[in-house]
Design a protein around this motif. Structure first.
Motif, PDB file in Angstrom:
ATOM      1  N   PHE A 157       0.852  -1.189   0.000  1.00  0.00           N
ATOM      2  CA  PHE A 157       0.000   0.000   0.000  1.00  0.00           C
ATOM      3  C   PHE A 157       0.890   1.241   0.000  1.00  0.00           C
ATOM      4  O   PHE A 157       1.844   1.327   0.784  1.00  0.00           O
ATOM      5  N   ASN A 158       0.602   2.190  -0.859  1.00  0.00           N
ATOM      6  CA  ASN A 158       1.160   3.536  -0.710  1.00  0.00           C
ATOM      7  C   ASN A 158      -0.026   4.485  -0.548  1.00  0.00           C
ATOM      8  O   ASN A 158      -0.988   4.434  -1.303  1.00  0.00           O
ATOM      9  N   THR A 159       0.041   5.315   0.500  1.00  0.00           N
ATOM     10  CA  THR A 159      -1.154   6.027   0.948  1.00  0.00           C
ATOM     11  C   THR A 159      -0.874   7.494   1.292  1.00  0.00           C
ATOM     12  O   THR A 159       0.270   7.906   1.477  1.00  0.00           O
ATOM     13  N   LYS A 160      -1.954   8.261   1.382  1.00  0.00           N
ATOM     14  CA  LYS A 160      -1.855   9.677   1.754  1.00  0.00           C
ATOM     15  C   LYS A 160      -1.699   9.831   3.268  1.00  0.00           C
ATOM     16  O   LYS A 160      -1.089  10.792   3.741  1.00  0.00           O
ATOM     17  N   ASP A 209      -7.634   7.357  -1.663  1.00  0.00           N
ATOM     18  CA  ASP A 209      -6.825   7.522  -0.454  1.00  0.00           C
ATOM     19  C   ASP A 209      -5.496   6.789  -0.557  1.00  0.00           C
ATOM     20  O   ASP A 209      -4.579   7.056   0.228  1.00  0.00           O
ATOM     21  N   GLY A 210      -5.427   5.865  -1.493  1.00  0.00           N
ATOM     22  CA  GLY A 210      -4.197   5.100  -1.610  1.00  0.00           C
ATOM     23  C   GLY A 210      -4.237   4.142  -2.786  1.00  0.00           C
ATOM     24  O   GLY A 210      -5.208   4.073  -3.539  1.00  0.00           O
ATOM     25  N   ILE A 211      -3.150   3.389  -2.908  1.00  0.00           N
ATOM     26  CA  ILE A 211      -2.965   2.472  -4.032  1.00  0.00           C
ATOM     27  C   ILE A 211      -2.409   1.163  -3.485  1.00  0.00           C
ATOM     28  O   ILE A 211      -1.501   1.164  -2.647  1.00  0.00           O
ATOM     29  N   THR A 217       9.314   0.346  -6.058  1.00  0.00           N
ATOM     30  CA  THR A 217      10.003   0.672  -7.302  1.00  0.00           C
ATOM     31  C   THR A 217       9.068   1.386  -8.271  1.00  0.00           C
ATOM     32  O   THR A 217       9.427   2.396  -8.875  1.00  0.00           O
ATOM     33  N   GLU A 218       7.875   0.860  -8.428  1.00  0.00           N
ATOM     34  CA  GLU A 218       6.907   1.502  -9.325  1.00  0.00           C
ATOM     35  C   GLU A 218       6.431   2.834  -8.763  1.00  0.00           C
ATOM     36  O   GLU A 218       6.203   3.790  -9.517  1.00  0.00           O
ATOM     37  N   ASP A 219       6.299   2.926  -7.454  1.00  0.00           N
ATOM     38  CA  ASP A 219       5.848   4.182  -6.862  1.00  0.00           C
ATOM     39  C   ASP A 219       6.770   5.332  -7.274  1.00  0.00           C
ATOM     40  O   ASP A 219       6.307   6.431  -7.609  1.00  0.00           O
ATOM     41  N   THR A 228       1.848  10.220  -2.670  1.00  0.00           N
ATOM     42  CA  THR A 228       1.513   9.348  -1.534  1.00  0.00           C
ATOM     43  C   THR A 228       2.744   9.261  -0.636  1.00  0.00           C
ATOM     44  O   THR A 228       3.671   8.514  -0.920  1.00  0.00           O
ATOM     45  N   PRO A 229       2.760   9.985   0.450  1.00  0.00           N
ATOM     46  CA  PRO A 229       3.975  10.085   1.266  1.00  0.00           C
ATOM     47  C   PRO A 229       4.262   8.905   2.184  1.00  0.00           C
ATOM     48  O   PRO A 229       5.308   8.886   2.845  1.00  0.00           O
ATOM     49  N   TYR A 230       3.358   7.894   2.222  1.00  0.00           N
ATOM     50  CA  TYR A 230       3.557   6.767   3.121  1.00  0.00           C
ATOM     51  C   TYR A 230       3.562   5.442   2.356  1.00  0.00           C
ATOM     52  O   TYR A 230       2.768   5.243   1.436  1.00  0.00           O
TER      53      TYR A 230
END
Length: 348
Positions: A157-160, A209-211, A217-219, A228-230
């Protein structure tokens, strides 16, 4: 011109005492294919473009593959039907995202906790029988030939907002794959489907809200790390499972040497991704400056893994063939645990 060319070839043969054959490429028009990938341009630079560039170079004018990116010709969810109709000739994607009308499509993309490492995918297909099952399944479908499967990155997960417990996932609108979304909804996640190119803007406008679509690597590669800072270090799968497909008629029209060249280039693509992702995932966790790493405690995350194995049994009940796949996944993971480090440690 034809007579003049024949005359010149004959004269050259007479002068050298040899017979000259006209080059293959001069005798007929090159074969042209249109291949669409699931990936946008920045990601495609790594996951497929190098292998297609190599194919076109080595084919020496006998065949040319035109590469198209996510949703460029056809929306990703319509790729299978478009390929079946011959609108496009080939596809690189997972079975799940392109709505492949086979029971095993649920195992494409991120099937929860099926794999821990990227090497698990080629081993499962080439040594544990998944290749034969996929060939069987797609052999029942007219117009499309499944060619090869390989591994991509793990699913994080990469999230706000930071995720530090399962409760933090509740109500989060997350861009993810169909089957992964179906599983994650058990934990309050709201799966959202969007065109790939719209995801970054959707994060910025608050639609998402997230992915849960990739590793770190893709982020960084596609720009998601900028919005997405987290980044959650827990993942629901160790590797994405994607495949190459082709329109059956177009595939069968190819001469054997071009089929073999395409197979070699698929293998080249699979190999490149193995080291690109594996190295990138570690390096960016250590050296990346755009995302803060967060984690859910192991004892809490273990409940997600337990739920995944229950989910496996549900999927096994959907068809006899799915049951065979699930049994292979269970046997494989049990064998990896028994083998011990570096294959597995702890639970399957």
């Amino acid at each position: 011109m034809t007579k003049r060319r024949d005359f010149l070839l004959g004269a050259a043969a007479a002068a050298t005492g040899t017979t000259l054959a006209a080059p293959y490429v001069k005798a007929q028009s090159p074969i042209k294919w249109r291949l669409q990938t699931y990936a946008g341009p920045a990601l495609a630079e790594h996951v497929i473009k190098p292998s297609i560039d190599s194919f076109n170079k080595v084919a020496q004018g006998q065949m040319e593959i035109e590469l198209y990116y996510a949703d460029q010709l056809v929306p990703t969810g319509e790729l299978f039907r478009a390929m079946q109709r011959g609108t496009i000739d080939a596809v690189q994607s997972d079975d799940d995202s392109i709505a492949a009308p086979v029971d095993v499509s649920v195992f494409g993309g991120y099937f929860p906790f099926a794999t821990r490492y990227s090497l698990d995918v080629p081993v499962l297909f080439n040594q544990w029988g998944l290749r034969e099952i996929w060939e069987e399944a797609y052999g029942e479908i007219d117009g499309v030939t499944w060619l090869s499967a390989g591994a991509w990155d793990p699913c994080h997960f990469n999230t706000k907002e930071p995720i530090r417990s399962l409760k933090d996932l509740e109500g989060k609108r997350v861009f993810t794959f169909p089957t992964a979304g179906r599983f994650l909804s058990r934990f309050g996640v709201v799966p959202v489907t969007l065109p790939w190119e719209d995801v970054q803007v959707a994060i910025q406008t608050g639609e998402l809200d997230g992915i849960a679509w990739s590793g770190i690597t893709e982020d960084y590669t596609v720009g998601w790390a900028d919005v997405t800072p987290y980044f959650l270090t827990n993942n629901i799968s160790g590797a994405w499972c994607g495949s190459y497909f082709a329109n059956t008629e177009r595939w069968e029209e190819l001469p054997d040497h071009l089929k073999e060249l395409f197979r070699l280039c698929m293998d080249s693509s699979h190999y490149y991704r193995q080291h690109w992702y594996w190295g990138g995932e570690a390096k960016l966790r250590v050296e990346g400056t755009k995302m803060e790493l967060t984690s859910i405690p192991d004892e809490e995350w273990d409940t997600v893994e337990t739920a995944a194995h229950e989910f496996w049994d549900e999927i096994a009940g959907e068809s006899e063939r799915n049951a065979r796949v699930v049994q292979i996944l269970k046997d494989y993971n049990a064998a990896m645990v028994k083998a011990g480090r570096p294959y597995r440690y702890g639970k399957a």
